[in-house]
Design a protein around this motif. Structure first.
Motif, short mmCIF file in Angstrom:
data_model
loop_
_atom_site.label_atom_id
_atom_site.label_comp_id
_atom_site.label_asym_id
_atom_site.label_seq_id
_atom_site.Cartn_x
_atom_site.Cartn_y
_atom_site.Cartn_z
N ASN A 277 -17.31 33.27 -71.92
CA ASN A 277 -16.72 33.45 -70.60
C ASN A 277 -17.84 33.79 -69.62
OD1 ASN A 277 -14.11 33.14 -71.64
ND2 ASN A 277 -13.99 35.30 -72.15
N ARG B 205 -2.92 25.17 -74.15
CA ARG B 205 -2.91 26.64 -74.09
C ARG B 205 -2.26 27.09 -72.78
NH1 ARG B 205 -9.29 27.84 -73.42
NH2 ARG B 205 -9.27 28.20 -71.19
N ALA C 27 -4.87 33.04 -71.23
CA ALA C 27 -4.86 33.24 -72.68
C ALA C 27 -6.22 33.38 -73.35
CB ALA C 27 -4.09 32.10 -73.34
N VAL C 28 -7.32 33.26 -72.62
CA VAL C 28 -8.63 33.34 -73.27
C VAL C 28 -8.99 34.81 -73.48
CG1 VAL C 28 -11.11 32.87 -73.04
CG2 VAL C 28 -9.44 31.13 -72.39
N GLU C 29 -9.20 35.14 -74.74
CA GLU C 29 -9.54 36.51 -75.10
C GLU C 29 -10.83 36.95 -74.43
OE1 GLU C 29 -10.62 38.86 -79.18
OE2 GLU C 29 -9.05 37.34 -79.27
N GLY C 30 -10.81 38.16 -73.87
CA GLY C 30 -12.01 38.74 -73.29
C GLY C 30 -12.27 38.35 -71.85
N TYR C 31 -11.43 37.50 -71.27
CA TYR C 31 -11.63 37.13 -69.88
C TYR C 31 -10.67 37.93 -69.00
CZ TYR C 31 -12.25 34.72 -65.54
OH TYR C 31 -12.52 34.46 -64.22
N SER C 32 -11.15 38.42 -67.88
CA SER C 32 -10.34 39.22 -66.95
C SER C 32 -9.71 38.30 -65.91
CB SER C 32 -11.22 40.27 -66.27
OG SER C 32 -10.47 40.99 -65.33
N LYS D 258 -2.40 35.18 -64.77
CA LYS D 258 -1.66 35.70 -65.93
C LYS D 258 -0.17 35.44 -65.80
CE LYS D 258 -4.25 39.74 -66.20
NZ LYS D 258 -4.33 41.17 -66.43
#
Length: 129
Positions: free
Chosen positions: A47, A59, A63-68, A74
């Protein structure tokens, strides 16, 4: 003989039109240069200013883990497919008002199709399909 020539010419014209409208992964990779300042794709993608784009199609937004993500992204409840991506990439702020994505958009449908073909090559782990 003239009928065969006309039929042959018609077939060649049809094939040329199909090839011209087909997605061009190489052109999509060149278009990807507009994205790479903020996004990564492929094995080892991370990211950056924007989320990595491995496995984008299918997707959900945010949904991407670790992205704010922004709360707008969201809460958009969108599943990325070709049609949604095409609408989004033309004008991200119109599709998801409040998104953090600062990008003027890509207006050309052929360029969008080519970029889509390039992105679709990468699975969720960044491996080419």
């Amino acid at each position: 003989m003239r009928l065969i020539t006309s039929a042959t010419l018609l077939a060649l014209a049809t094939m040329a039109a199909s090839a011209a409208s087909a997605q061009d992964i190489s052109a999509g990779e060149r278009s990807w240069n507009k994205c790479r300042a903020c996004h990564q794709i492929g094995e080892g993608a991370k990211n950056l200013v924007g989320p990595q784009l491995n496995g984008l199609f299918g997707r959900h937004t945010g949904a991407v883990e670790g992205y704010s993500y922004s709360s707008a992204n969201k809460g958009a409840n969108i599943t990325w497919d070709e049609a949604v991506f095409a609408e989004y990439i033309k004008d991200p702020k119109a599709k998801i008002p409040g998104t953090k994505m600062v990008f003027a958009g890509i207006k050309n449908d052929k360029e969008i199709a080519d970029l889509t073909a390039f992105l679709k090559q990468f699975d969720k782990d960044g491996k080419k399909l």
